[in-house]
Design a protein around this motif. Structure first.
Motif, mmCIF file in Angstrom:
data_model
loop_
_atom_site.group_PDB
_atom_site.id
_atom_site.type_symbol
_atom_site.label_atom_id
_atom_site.label_comp_id
_atom_site.label_asym_id
_atom_site.label_seq_id
_atom_site.Cartn_x
_atom_site.Cartn_y
_atom_site.Cartn_z
ATOM 1 N N GLY A 148 0.793 -1.235 0.000
ATOM 2 C CA GLY A 148 0.000 0.000 0.000
ATOM 3 C C GLY A 148 0.820 1.277 0.000
ATOM 4 O O GLY A 148 0.284 2.360 0.205
ATOM 5 N N PHE A 149 2.132 1.167 -0.235
ATOM 6 C CA PHE A 149 2.960 2.382 -0.288
ATOM 7 C C PHE A 149 2.792 3.121 -1.608
ATOM 8 O O PHE A 149 3.126 4.289 -1.702
ATOM 9 C CB PHE A 149 4.436 2.056 -0.032
ATOM 10 C CG PHE A 149 4.668 1.490 1.340
ATOM 11 C CD1 PHE A 149 4.362 2.247 2.466
ATOM 12 C CD2 PHE A 149 5.150 0.210 1.519
ATOM 13 C CE1 PHE A 149 4.547 1.736 3.751
ATOM 14 C CE2 PHE A 149 5.339 -0.309 2.797
ATOM 15 C CZ PHE A 149 5.031 0.450 3.909
ATOM 16 N N ILE A 158 -6.643 -7.571 -3.478
ATOM 17 C CA ILE A 158 -7.406 -8.312 -2.477
ATOM 18 C C ILE A 158 -6.415 -9.062 -1.588
ATOM 19 O O ILE A 158 -5.609 -9.849 -2.081
ATOM 20 C CB ILE A 158 -8.353 -9.356 -3.148
ATOM 21 C CG1 ILE A 158 -9.077 -8.773 -4.363
ATOM 22 C CG2 ILE A 158 -9.317 -9.964 -2.142
ATOM 23 C CD1 ILE A 158 -10.132 -7.759 -4.074
ATOM 24 N N LEU A 159 -6.468 -8.784 -0.302
ATOM 25 C CA LEU A 159 -5.559 -9.453 0.633
ATOM 26 C C LEU A 159 -6.380 -10.174 1.687
ATOM 27 O O LEU A 159 -7.288 -9.563 2.277
ATOM 28 C CB LEU A 159 -4.633 -8.426 1.294
ATOM 29 C CG LEU A 159 -3.794 -7.567 0.324
ATOM 30 C CD1 LEU A 159 -3.031 -6.492 1.097
ATOM 31 C CD2 LEU A 159 -2.839 -8.425 -0.488
ATOM 32 N N ASP A 160 -6.059 -11.436 1.916
ATOM 33 C CA ASP A 160 -6.791 -12.218 2.904
ATOM 34 C C ASP A 160 -8.307 -12.075 2.694
ATOM 35 O O ASP A 160 -9.057 -11.841 3.641
ATOM 36 C CB ASP A 160 -6.380 -11.754 4.317
ATOM 37 C CG ASP A 160 -6.617 -12.829 5.349
ATOM 38 O OD1 ASP A 160 -7.037 -13.947 4.975
ATOM 39 O OD2 ASP A 160 -6.383 -12.549 6.547
ATOM 40 N N GLY A 199 -0.789 0.726 7.092
ATOM 41 C CA GLY A 199 -0.880 0.284 8.491
ATOM 42 C C GLY A 199 -2.080 -0.586 8.788
ATOM 43 O O GLY A 199 -2.111 -1.289 9.800
ATOM 44 N N LYS A 200 -3.085 -0.540 7.920
ATOM 45 C CA LYS A 200 -4.292 -1.344 8.159
ATOM 46 C C LYS A 200 -4.374 -2.558 7.246
ATOM 47 O O LYS A 200 -5.394 -3.240 7.203
ATOM 48 C CB LYS A 200 -5.534 -0.460 7.986
ATOM 49 C CG LYS A 200 -5.559 0.685 8.992
ATOM 50 C CD LYS A 200 -6.961 1.054 9.394
ATOM 51 C CE LYS A 200 -6.938 1.892 10.653
ATOM 52 N NZ LYS A 200 -7.613 3.169 10.489
ATOM 53 N N ARG A 201 -3.291 -2.831 6.509
ATOM 54 C CA ARG A 201 -3.293 -4.025 5.657
ATOM 55 C C ARG A 201 -2.687 -5.206 6.423
ATOM 56 O O ARG A 201 -1.877 -4.992 7.335
ATOM 57 C CB ARG A 201 -2.476 -3.766 4.374
ATOM 58 C CG ARG A 201 -3.115 -2.689 3.509
ATOM 59 C CD ARG A 201 -2.476 -2.633 2.142
ATOM 60 N NE ARG A 201 -3.040 -1.522 1.374
ATOM 61 C CZ ARG A 201 -3.003 -1.415 0.055
ATOM 62 N NH1 ARG A 201 -2.405 -2.339 -0.676
ATOM 63 N NH2 ARG A 201 -3.549 -0.388 -0.555
ATOM 64 N N PRO A 202 -3.029 -6.417 6.053
ATOM 65 C CA PRO A 202 -2.501 -7.594 6.780
ATOM 66 C C PRO A 202 -1.075 -7.943 6.343
ATOM 67 O O PRO A 202 -0.748 -9.097 6.095
ATOM 68 C CB PRO A 202 -3.494 -8.697 6.392
ATOM 69 C CG PRO A 202 -3.974 -8.310 5.035
ATOM 70 C CD PRO A 202 -3.979 -6.811 4.983
ATOM 71 N N VAL A 203 -0.230 -6.906 6.250
ATOM 72 C CA VAL A 203 1.070 -7.029 5.599
ATOM 73 C C VAL A 203 2.154 -6.386 6.451
ATOM 74 O O VAL A 203 1.950 -5.293 6.977
ATOM 75 C CB VAL A 203 1.022 -6.269 4.237
ATOM 76 C CG1 VAL A 203 2.395 -6.239 3.587
ATOM 77 C CG2 VAL A 203 -0.001 -6.870 3.296
ATOM 78 N N HIS A 206 2.451 -9.528 13.820
ATOM 79 C CA HIS A 206 1.567 -10.681 13.595
ATOM 80 C C HIS A 206 0.618 -10.467 12.433
ATOM 81 O O HIS A 206 -0.592 -10.656 12.556
ATOM 82 C CB HIS A 206 0.803 -11.044 14.870
ATOM 83 C CG HIS A 206 1.696 -11.680 15.892
ATOM 84 N ND1 HIS A 206 2.269 -12.915 15.705
ATOM 85 C CD2 HIS A 206 2.141 -11.229 17.068
ATOM 86 C CE1 HIS A 206 3.026 -13.207 16.752
ATOM 87 N NE2 HIS A 206 2.981 -12.198 17.598
ATOM 88 N N ARG A 207 1.177 -10.056 11.312
ATOM 89 C CA ARG A 207 0.363 -9.928 10.100
ATOM 90 C C ARG A 207 0.661 -11.120 9.202
ATOM 91 O O ARG A 207 1.812 -11.554 9.111
ATOM 92 C CB ARG A 207 0.694 -8.613 9.408
ATOM 93 C CG ARG A 207 0.454 -7.442 10.368
ATOM 94 C CD ARG A 207 0.175 -6.173 9.645
ATOM 95 N NE ARG A 207 0.008 -5.082 10.569
ATOM 96 C CZ ARG A 207 0.382 -3.842 10.319
ATOM 97 N NH1 ARG A 207 0.940 -3.548 9.154
ATOM 98 N NH2 ARG A 207 0.172 -2.899 11.194
ATOM 99 N N PRO A 208 -0.370 -11.633 8.539
ATOM 100 C CA PRO A 208 -0.198 -12.922 7.842
ATOM 101 C C PRO A 208 0.633 -12.883 6.560
ATOM 102 O O PRO A 208 1.024 -13.930 6.058
ATOM 103 C CB PRO A 208 -1.635 -13.361 7.551
ATOM 104 C CG PRO A 208 -2.450 -12.120 7.607
ATOM 105 C CD PRO A 208 -1.770 -11.193 8.565
ATOM 106 N N ILE A 209 0.876 -11.677 6.024
ATOM 107 C CA ILE A 209 1.671 -11.587 4.790
ATOM 108 C C ILE A 209 2.994 -10.901 5.111
ATOM 109 O O ILE A 209 3.015 -9.813 5.685
ATOM 110 C CB ILE A 209 0.912 -10.791 3.699
ATOM 111 C CG1 ILE A 209 -0.396 -11.506 3.334
ATOM 112 C CG2 ILE A 209 1.798 -10.584 2.463
ATOM 113 C CD1 ILE A 209 -1.329 -10.688 2.452
ATOM 114 N N LEU A 210 4.098 -11.548 4.737
ATOM 115 C CA LEU A 210 5.426 -10.974 4.971
ATOM 116 C C LEU A 210 6.086 -10.684 3.623
ATOM 117 O O LEU A 210 6.225 -11.570 2.786
ATOM 118 C CB LEU A 210 6.279 -11.960 5.782
ATOM 119 C CG LEU A 210 7.713 -11.534 6.108
ATOM 120 C CD1 LEU A 210 7.743 -10.262 6.955
ATOM 121 C CD2 LEU A 210 8.461 -12.657 6.826
#
Ligand code: ADP
Ligand code: MG
Length: 255
Positions: A67-68, A77-79, A89-93, A167-171
């Motif tokens: 999201g930068f 689409i994520l998760d 900051g609000k993405r699961p990344v 603890h975000r599911p995408i690294l």
């Protein structure tokens, strides 16, 4: 066969950097910014390596997911959720850059804590969580030291720990270990594999190494001129049908 849910989807995503205005001012020809187009689905738990020539769009691909940068068209689409308009900051990344952005005046533990709380005012539970992650990356004994007292490999461990505490599911890792020597790089890759297992992560990592490390990934993407030109298992890179990709990457196919 088990069907894994899609964790990352880029549907018809377009992006193009705007040419810098300063080029007008000094009457130079406008630099041509490449048009990028990405269409991609990554399943939960996959480990994807992204390779390709310099300037091809690898970092931009990761920045779009994090999201930068904002796509000109298409959706991200994520998760299972549409994140196209959502701030990083609000993405699961969580994302680790080549330059690890550590603060020299903060201790190892404080640098990691920044990933949780910018104010560094932690609850006991959060302090425990940081201690646990520092132990996982092998830095438990170093927590009160400062980054300049540590080696390059240890610094990248701190930066990795700062991602993991979120603890975000995408690294997402953008050429994170390029500054390290080969032995340390393989050690860090094995740590990444270990934490991906442990935390059930979906991984995308940009690398410029075409060596044995590729075999650790479930999938390889080759990006060239803003497009994904190869999307398959790493071993397939060496198949005759992909000889054009091998040539692009400078791989010498054994015949
Ligand atoms: P890679 O990571 O594969 O080396 P990048 O995604 O960083 O490639 O860059 C892709 C293209 O976009 C390159 O041609 C680069 O020059 C251009 N680019 C990257 N960042 C910017 C920027 N901030 N402004 C303008 N152009 C950029
Ligand atoms: Mg890059």
């Amino acid at each position: 066969m088990m069907i894994t849910p899609t964790m990352i989807a880029l549907n018809n995503v377009y992006y193009q950097y705007r040419a810098e205005l300063k080029h007008h001012a000094i009457k130079q020809p406008m630099p041509t910014c490449i048009k990028m187009h990405f269409d991609l689905q990554i399943g939960k738990g996959e480990r994807v390596v992204v390779i390709g020539p310099s300037g091809a769009g690898k970092s931009t691909l990761l920045n779009l997911i994090a999201g930068f940068v904002q796509p000109k068209a298409g959706e991200i689409i994520l998760d299972q959720q549409d994140m196209t308009q959502i701030i990083p900051g609000k993405r699961p990344v969580s994302m680790l850059f080549q330059d690890n952005n550590l603060f020299e005046h903060l201790t190892v533990a404080q640098n990691v804590a920044l990933g949780l709380k910018p104010s560094l005012k932690l609850t006991p539970a959060q302090q425990q969580s940081i201690a646990t992650i520092l132990a996982k990356v092998g830095l438990a004994d170093q927590k009160n030291r400062y980054p300049n007292q540590l080696s390059g490999g240890q610094k990248q461990r701190i930066a990795l720990a700062r991602c993991l505490v979120q603890h975000r599911p995408i690294l997402l890792l953008d050429e994170p270990f390029s500054a390290l020597d080969q032995a340390l790089r393989f050690e860090m890759l094995s740590l990444v594999n270990h934490v991906c297992d442990e935390f059930d992560l979906t991984l995308m990592m940009v690398s410029h190494y075409l060596d044995a490390s590729l075999a650790q990934f479930t999938r390889c993407l080759v990006v060239n001129k803003g497009e994904i030109v190869f999307n398959d298992k790493p071993a397939e890179l060496y198949q005759p049908k992909y000889s054009n990709i091998a040539t692009l990457l400078g791989i010498n196919c054994k015949d």
